[in-house]
Write an enzyme that holds these catalytic residues in place. Structure first.
Site, mmCIF file in Angstrom:
data_model
loop_
_atom_site.group_PDB
_atom_site.id
_atom_site.type_symbol
_atom_site.label_atom_id
_atom_site.label_comp_id
_atom_site.label_asym_id
_atom_site.label_seq_id
_atom_site.Cartn_x
_atom_site.Cartn_y
_atom_site.Cartn_z
ATOM 1 N N LYS A 206 27.526 22.282 -6.611
ATOM 2 C CA LYS A 206 27.751 22.800 -7.971
ATOM 3 C C LYS A 206 26.693 23.848 -8.322
ATOM 4 C CE LYS A 206 28.019 21.437 -12.826
ATOM 5 N NZ LYS A 206 28.086 20.347 -13.815
ATOM 6 N N GLU A 212 18.965 19.981 0.390
ATOM 7 C CA GLU A 212 19.577 19.381 1.585
ATOM 8 C C GLU A 212 20.802 20.184 2.008
ATOM 9 O OE1 GLU A 212 18.909 17.829 -1.268
ATOM 10 O OE2 GLU A 212 18.211 15.771 -0.969
ATOM 11 N N GLY A 267 28.871 16.615 -11.542
ATOM 12 C CA GLY A 267 28.940 16.444 -10.087
ATOM 13 C C GLY A 267 29.657 15.164 -9.683
ATOM 14 N N ARG A 268 29.318 14.048 -10.360
ATOM 15 C CA ARG A 268 29.900 12.763 -9.981
ATOM 16 C C ARG A 268 31.332 12.590 -10.502
ATOM 17 N NH1 ARG A 268 25.425 12.545 -13.005
ATOM 18 N NH2 ARG A 268 25.551 11.796 -15.145
ATOM 19 N N GLU A 353 23.959 6.863 -11.926
ATOM 20 C CA GLU A 353 23.437 8.179 -12.328
ATOM 21 C C GLU A 353 23.905 8.525 -13.747
ATOM 22 O OE1 GLU A 353 24.235 12.252 -10.281
ATOM 23 O OE2 GLU A 353 22.398 11.474 -9.375
ATOM 24 N N HIS A 384 30.174 -12.745 5.207
ATOM 25 C CA HIS A 384 29.360 -13.070 6.392
ATOM 26 C C HIS A 384 27.995 -12.412 6.310
ATOM 27 C CE1 HIS A 384 32.953 -14.799 8.306
ATOM 28 N NE2 HIS A 384 33.585 -13.821 7.681
ATOM 29 N N LYS A 504 12.360 15.578 -6.726
ATOM 30 C CA LYS A 504 12.626 16.865 -6.054
ATOM 31 C C LYS A 504 11.395 17.766 -6.166
ATOM 32 C CE LYS A 504 17.633 17.214 -7.024
ATOM 33 N NZ LYS A 504 18.660 17.970 -7.796
HETATM 34 O O1 F6P Z 1 21.582 13.683 -7.537
HETATM 35 C C1 F6P Z 1 21.367 14.782 -8.336
HETATM 36 C C2 F6P Z 1 22.535 15.726 -8.223
HETATM 37 O O2 F6P Z 1 22.361 16.776 -9.098
HETATM 38 C C3 F6P Z 1 23.876 15.041 -8.488
HETATM 39 O O3 F6P Z 1 24.134 14.851 -9.843
HETATM 40 C C4 F6P Z 1 24.796 15.995 -7.805
HETATM 41 O O4 F6P Z 1 26.077 15.443 -7.573
HETATM 42 C C5 F6P Z 1 24.026 16.241 -6.501
HETATM 43 O O5 F6P Z 1 22.660 16.257 -6.897
HETATM 44 C C6 F6P Z 1 24.414 17.512 -5.769
HETATM 45 O O6 F6P Z 1 24.294 18.607 -6.642
HETATM 46 P P1 F6P Z 1 25.025 19.984 -6.210
HETATM 47 O O7 F6P Z 1 26.502 19.705 -6.191
HETATM 48 O O8 F6P Z 1 24.618 20.957 -7.261
HETATM 49 O O9 F6P Z 1 24.523 20.355 -4.850
#
Ligand code: F6P
Length: 535
Positions: A206, A212, A267-268, A353, A384, A504
């Site tokens: 987003k 990452e 995002g979620r 979150e 189990h 972060k």
């Molecule tokens: O975990 C923090 C966060 O901002 C989430 O809310 C989001 O889904 C994820 O990192 C990835 O963010 P992006 O889609 O901007 O890479």
């Protein structure tokens, strides 16, 4: 301090909890034979049985009083009207628009959201069609055989979960993979078995600033260009999904290869947007549309059903009851459906979150708990591993059991055993086994203490007709709207996530020290010691 729990509705509920907590589910069922009929609800092909929750009719009355006092309905109207209810980011919350028909009126500051959303859906359809028809060709003219979704959090968990859940609808001609972790152990082994000529990367972010994702995208690009004749290959093998067109261009992804969505999609809550492109590629766009339709059906239920028949509100009220009145600190998610193996992980982000906060909407500390720890795994596997603690650990742990009436991968006799276990476990957790029953069952006296089960563990059972794109859409929207209601009931902003920022920032400050530079002066002794051990 507008401490929500000072309200009369909360006080009445807490007083009721004091009185009810001495009752056992055994008694509640004995006193109320029609519990199943009175405490179950339906929506489409979904049945919700909450009769094994530690509640009475009076509990429900008090919970619905709380919902009214919290003005859940008014907040719902504000969300649908496009108000910036995510007030700390000054954003609307309109993921519902993503699965609404073109002619649906969801005004965002007066303009309709639908034309742009449906234009994007048309682009997604065409894109999927070009991939599945072998028209989209790689740098040396070969069709695409493998798609890699590079993303994390909401840009990974929802799509990964949905693609796994709908394996029975997987398109035969395409494999879809997911990479999220910065750990090379996620991307490297996958690249080692892929063919750069026939692999397409979806870089899903987003913000397009998540470290990452950018690191994995850069490494994937380097891998491609180590095999391709020149940089023009990027245009054939990279597509971006983001709100940040400037950053996608800077990465080298041309505008025509970018699927954009708006910042009022959290995002979620985003798998319904182009973030769900990997889902559409995996199951076919027509099935992706069925997923959207299922969610839209649940949206309509949420908007129109009276409070007492409203499934999302009911689940939210039960979570408030278990968390704030029974005192449970965690909530188990047990899909008796192996295809939903990633559903607990998806829910962890969606719920923790969203409402894992201790500052209310007014910015004041909350004197009460909010989101419980969400965890879980599929049944029967959990039986189990951790069910021992649920049965004899002595602490209240509410849970959701998710069962399918019809298996998505039937084998003779398997599904009946799966269902028998799911039903048995929720009953055993609820009713347990007394010492007298253990003796009557022939347990020798010296073992009776070890063979008694206190029971009284509350659970809700969700029964789906079968797992299809439509029913999965219903299920996911059910939990999304549950989270919305919880945000209102706990008086928190369920749509920001400032809590992830500190870690972060600290990671960025430590990175130079792990690349040979000296440790920053202000470090705590533990981090300094560990860094020195690592250097
Ligand atoms: O975990 C923090 C966060 O901002 C989430 O809310 C989001 O889904 C994820 O990192 C990835 O963010 P992006 O889609 O901007 O890479």
């Amino acid at each position: 301090m507008t401490d929500t729990q000072t309200r009369p509705a909360w006080q009445a509920l807490l007083a009721h909890a004091d009185q009810l907590k001495l009752s056992h589910l055994r008694e509640l069922f004995a006193e109320h034979p029609s519990r199943f009929k009175d405490f179950s609800l339906g929506q489409g092909e979904l049945l919700l049985d909450f009769s094994k929750q530690r509640i009475t009719r009076e509990t429900l009355d008090l919970l619905h009083n709380l919902a009214q006092a919290s003005q859940v309905e008014n907040w719902l109207k504000r969300m649908v009207n496009g108000e910036a209810i995510n007030h700390t980011e000054q954003r609307a919350v309109l993921h519902m628009a993503l699965r609404a028909p073109l002619d649906y009126a969801l005004p965002l500051q007066g303009e309709s959201t639908q034309p742009e959303i449906h234009h994007t859906l048309d682009r997604m359809r065409d894109f999927c069609q070009s991939i599945h028809a072998g028209q989209w060709l790689g740098y040396d003219g070969a069709p695409i055989t493998d798609v890699v979704n590079i993303g994390i959090g909401g840009s990974d968990l929802g799509p990964r979960m949905a693609v796994r859940a709908l394996a029975a609808h997987q398109q035969p001609d395409l494999r879809v993979h997911f990479v999220s972790n910065i750990d090379g152990a996620d991307l490297a082994p996958l690249l080692a078995r892929l063919n750069p000529r026939t692999t397409l990367f979806l870089v899903v972010s987003k913000t397009f600033s998540t470290q990452e994702t950018l690191a994995n995208a850069r490494s994937a690009r380097a891998w491609l260009l180590a095999h391709a004749p020149d940089d023009s290959a990027v245009a054939r093998h990279f597509v971006a999904v983001s709100t940040n067109l400037k950053a996608t261009a800077a990465f080298g992804i041309a505008g025509e290869n970018v699927f954009q969505f708006r910042d009022w999609v959290g995002g979620r809550f985003s798998l319904w947007s182009p973030v769900g492109l990997s889902i559409a590629l995996a199951i076919g766009f027509h099935n992706f549309e069925a997923l959207l339709a299922g969610a839209h059906a649940m949206d309509q239920h949420f908007l129109e059903a009276p409070a007492r028949e409203n499934l999302p509100l009911t689940l939210a009220l039960l979570d408030v009851w278990n968390t704030n009145c029974i005192g449970a600190y965690s909530h188990g998610i047990f899909p008796y459906c192996q295809s939903l193996e990633f559903f607990p992980a998806y829910l962890q982000q969606l719920e923790m979150e969203s409402t894992g906060k201790s500052v209310n909407r007014e910015g004041e500390p909350m004197a009460y708990k909010s989101c419980p720890i969400i965890w879980g795994s599929t049944g029967t596997n959990g039986q189990h591993s951790f069910f021992q603690l649920l049965h004899q650990g002595g602490q209240p742990i509410p849970s959701d059991f998710i069962l399918l009436r019809n298996s998505d991968f039937p084998l003779p006799g398997h599904h009946a055993q799966l269902l028998a276990n799911g039903l048995a476990q929720s009953a055993a957790l609820a009713f347990g086994q007394t010492a007298e029953e253990a003796r009557a069952g022939g347990i020798p006296e010296h073992l009776v203490p070890y063979r008694t089960f206190p029971g009284n563990q509350p659970s809700t059972t969700l029964l789906l007709e079968r797992l299809t794109p439509q029913t999965l859409g219903q299920l996911l929207a059910l939990y999304e709207h549950k989270v919305f209601c919880q945000g209102v009931l706990w008086n928190v902003n369920a749509f920001d996530q400032w809590g992830v920022e500190l870690g972060k920032q600290m990671a960025n400050a430590l990175l130079p020290s792990l690349s040979g530079e000296s440790c920053p002066a202000h470090l705590d002794a533990s981090t300094r010691g560990l860094l020195q051990a690592l250097q």
